[in-house]
Design an enzyme around this catalytic site. Structure first.
Site, PDB file in Angstrom:
ATOM      1  N   ASP A   6       0.830  -1.210   0.000  1.00  9.20           N
ATOM      2  CA  ASP A   6       0.000   0.000   0.000  1.00  9.20           C
ATOM      3  C   ASP A   6       0.865   1.260   0.000  1.00  9.20           C
ATOM      4  O   ASP A   6       1.975   1.261   0.517  1.00  9.20           O
ATOM      5  CB  ASP A   6      -0.916  -0.024   1.237  1.00  9.20           C
ATOM      6  CG  ASP A   6      -2.100   0.909   1.088  1.00  9.20           C
ATOM      7  OD1 ASP A   6      -2.357   1.381  -0.043  1.00  9.20           O
ATOM      8  OD2 ASP A   6      -2.775   1.184   2.108  1.00  9.20           O
TER       9      ASP A   6
ATOM     10  N   LEU B 256      10.704 -20.518  -4.495  1.00 11.17           N
ATOM     11  CA  LEU B 256       9.627 -19.730  -3.895  1.00 11.17           C
ATOM     12  C   LEU B 256       8.307 -19.863  -4.665  1.00 11.17           C
ATOM     13  O   LEU B 256       8.306 -19.807  -5.894  1.00 11.17           O
ATOM     14  CB  LEU B 256      10.058 -18.255  -3.891  1.00 11.17           C
ATOM     15  CG  LEU B 256       9.021 -17.218  -3.458  1.00 11.17           C
ATOM     16  CD1 LEU B 256       8.838 -17.256  -1.941  1.00 11.17           C
ATOM     17  CD2 LEU B 256       9.440 -15.820  -3.897  1.00 11.17           C
TER      18      LEU B 256
ATOM     19  N   HIS C 130       2.391   3.357  -9.011  1.00  8.11           N
ATOM     20  CA  HIS C 130       2.190   1.932  -9.332  1.00  8.11           C
ATOM     21  C   HIS C 130       3.378   1.394 -10.124  1.00  8.11           C
ATOM     22  O   HIS C 130       3.854   0.297  -9.874  1.00  8.11           O
ATOM     23  CB  HIS C 130       0.894   1.728 -10.111  1.00  8.11           C
ATOM     24  CG  HIS C 130      -0.338   2.145  -9.348  1.00  8.11           C
ATOM     25  ND1 HIS C 130      -0.552   1.780  -8.029  1.00  8.11           N
ATOM     26  CD2 HIS C 130      -1.411   2.896  -9.694  1.00  8.11           C
ATOM     27  CE1 HIS C 130      -1.700   2.294  -7.615  1.00  8.11           C
ATOM     28  NE2 HIS C 130      -2.244   2.982  -8.603  1.00  8.11           N
TER      29      HIS C 130
HETATM   30  C1  IPE Z   1      -5.488  -2.724  -0.220  1.00 10.86           C
HETATM   31  O1  IPE Z   1      -5.111  -1.412  -0.434  1.00 10.86           O
HETATM   32  C2  IPE Z   1      -5.543  -3.469  -1.507  1.00 10.86           C
HETATM   33  C3  IPE Z   1      -4.256  -3.717  -2.132  1.00 10.86           C
HETATM   34  C4  IPE Z   1      -3.074  -3.446  -1.610  1.00 10.86           C
HETATM   35  C5  IPE Z   1      -4.314  -4.337  -3.425  1.00 10.86           C
HETATM   36  P1  IPE Z   1      -6.208  -0.243  -0.594  1.00 10.86           P
HETATM   37  O2  IPE Z   1      -5.451   1.016  -0.754  1.00 10.86           O
HETATM   38  O3  IPE Z   1      -7.163  -0.602  -1.647  1.00 10.86           O
HETATM   39  O4  IPE Z   1      -6.944  -0.307   0.818  1.00 10.86           O
HETATM   40  P2  IPE Z   1      -7.867   0.771   1.536  1.00 10.86           P
HETATM   41  O5  IPE Z   1      -8.908   1.171   0.560  1.00 10.86           O
HETATM   42  O6  IPE Z   1      -7.005   1.920   1.916  1.00 10.86           O
HETATM   43  O7  IPE Z   1      -8.392   0.065   2.737  1.00 10.86           O
HETATM   44  C1  IPE Z   2      -1.503   0.187  -3.383  1.00  8.63           C
HETATM   45  O1  IPE Z   2      -1.286   1.555  -3.417  1.00  8.63           O
HETATM   46  C2  IPE Z   2      -1.744  -0.407  -4.748  1.00  8.63           C
HETATM   47  C3  IPE Z   2      -3.130  -0.819  -5.016  1.00  8.63           C
HETATM   48  C4  IPE Z   2      -4.099  -0.832  -4.151  1.00  8.63           C
HETATM   49  C5  IPE Z   2      -3.438  -1.250  -6.365  1.00  8.63           C
HETATM   50  P1  IPE Z   2      -2.498   2.587  -3.470  1.00  8.63           P
HETATM   51  O2  IPE Z   2      -2.863   2.810  -4.876  1.00  8.63           O
HETATM   52  O3  IPE Z   2      -3.601   2.122  -2.597  1.00  8.63           O
HETATM   53  O4  IPE Z   2      -1.815   3.883  -2.865  1.00  8.63           O
HETATM   54  P2  IPE Z   2      -2.423   4.861  -1.776  1.00  8.63           P
HETATM   55  O5  IPE Z   2      -2.853   4.016  -0.612  1.00  8.63           O
HETATM   56  O6  IPE Z   2      -3.579   5.567  -2.411  1.00  8.63           O
HETATM   57  O7  IPE Z   2      -1.307   5.780  -1.426  1.00  8.63           O
HETATM   58 MG    MG Z   3      -4.054   2.373  -0.647  1.00 10.06          MG
END
Ligand code: IPE
Ligand code: IPE
Ligand code: MG
Length: 246
Positions: free
Chosen positions: A21, A132, A38
């Site tokens: 995240d 792995l 990303h």
């Molecule tokens: C969780 O992250 C999902 C992934 C890492 C794929 P999100 O960014 O979607 O989670 P929330 O919405 O903050 O809970």
């Molecule tokens: C995690 O990073 C990747 C996915 C959920 C696909 P985010 O896209 O949720 O990044 P933040 O949490 O908005 O910073």
């Molecule tokens: Mg996120």
């Protein structure tokens, strides 16, 4: 002594799961579009997969796209899907070189056709690798997985004499996407959020949880080592008391 040398190779987590995240915030902090985060998240994936393989960790599960992530702006979802296709294609060599077996959990049939096709091709290609096991959670959510398991249990056991007492934990687990994969021992979440976001709810019943403020695109092997060193300080009691262990 560096971080890696502090790891006790006899007490490694067998299965590490990661909620990757913070990509969007990482990009915004740098004045860029979220998709830039990303793209840079892929570098972290590469480093962590290599780090886990080098440590001889058996299973690494990465939460890459949740069923809720479809609710993001279409532009971001499309970009993420495009990134998945190109990444899956470009990583074949590295996976083969590192003896990594690729697996996926989630509603793979609900992904765009090109993503699913590329993914299945690479899963096939790496299926004999003995190092792995890298499990990508794609179009995944724990509630979806559990509901899906219940539907399949009902569907496949429509006999009047079916004994409901057959439904124990092992039976139930055999209907989950993670069938034959041991439960995670260590769950890492990056970016300073303290929640599970619908990830592996059944399987993490006894996982050790590790939260770090590091944003995913900055996460590297050393951060994995830190998490494992922290994990190795924990006493996993599984309901027992300290004196009963060993
Ligand atoms: C969780 O992250 C999902 C992934 C890492 C794929 P999100 O960014 O979607 O989670 P929330 O919405 O903050 O809970
Ligand atoms: C995690 O990073 C990747 C996915 C959920 C696909 P985010 O896209 O949720 O990044 P933040 O949490 O908005 O910073
Ligand atoms: Mg996120």
């Amino acid at each position: 002594m560096n971080f890696k040398d502090k790891i006790d190779s006899g007490r490694l987590p067998e299965h590490v799961a990661v909620i990757m995240d913070g990509n969007g915030r990482w990009a915004k902090k740098k004045g860029n579009q979220r998709i830039f985060g990303h793209k840079n998240g892929i570098k972290a994936v590469r480093d962590v997969v290599e780090g886990a393989a080098e440590l001889n960790i058996k299973y690494l599960t990465l939460y890459a796209f949740s069923t809720e992530n479809w609710n993001r702006p279409k532009q971001e979802v499309d970009a993420l899907m495009g990134l998945l296709v190109s990444t899956i294609e470009s990583e074949e060599k590295t996976l083969m070189k590192n003896n990594v077996r690729l697996l996926a959990i989630g509603n793979i049939n609900g992904l765009p056709k090109d993503v699913a096709a590329n993914l299945n091709k690479l899963i096939d290609k790496t299926s004999e690798n003995k190092g792995l096991s890298l499990i990508l959670a794609l179009n995944y959510s724990a509630r979806w997985e559990i509901l899906n398991a219940i539907k399949n249990i009902v569907e496949q056991n429509k006999k009047e004499d079916f004994d409901v007492n057959k439904i124990d934990a092992d039976f139930f687990e055999s209907y989950l996407n993670t069938k034959n994969i041991p439960d995670p021992d260590l769950l890492i979440r990056t970016s300073g959020e303290y929640r599970i976001s619908n990830f592996l709810i059944w399987q993490i019943a006894y996982a050790e949880l590790y939260f770090t403020k590091v944003l995913w695109p900055d996460f590297r092997k050393i951060n994995l080592y830190e998490a494992i060193i922290d994990y190795q300080t924990r006493e996993r009691r599984f309901g027992q008391i300290s004196e009963q262990l060993n």
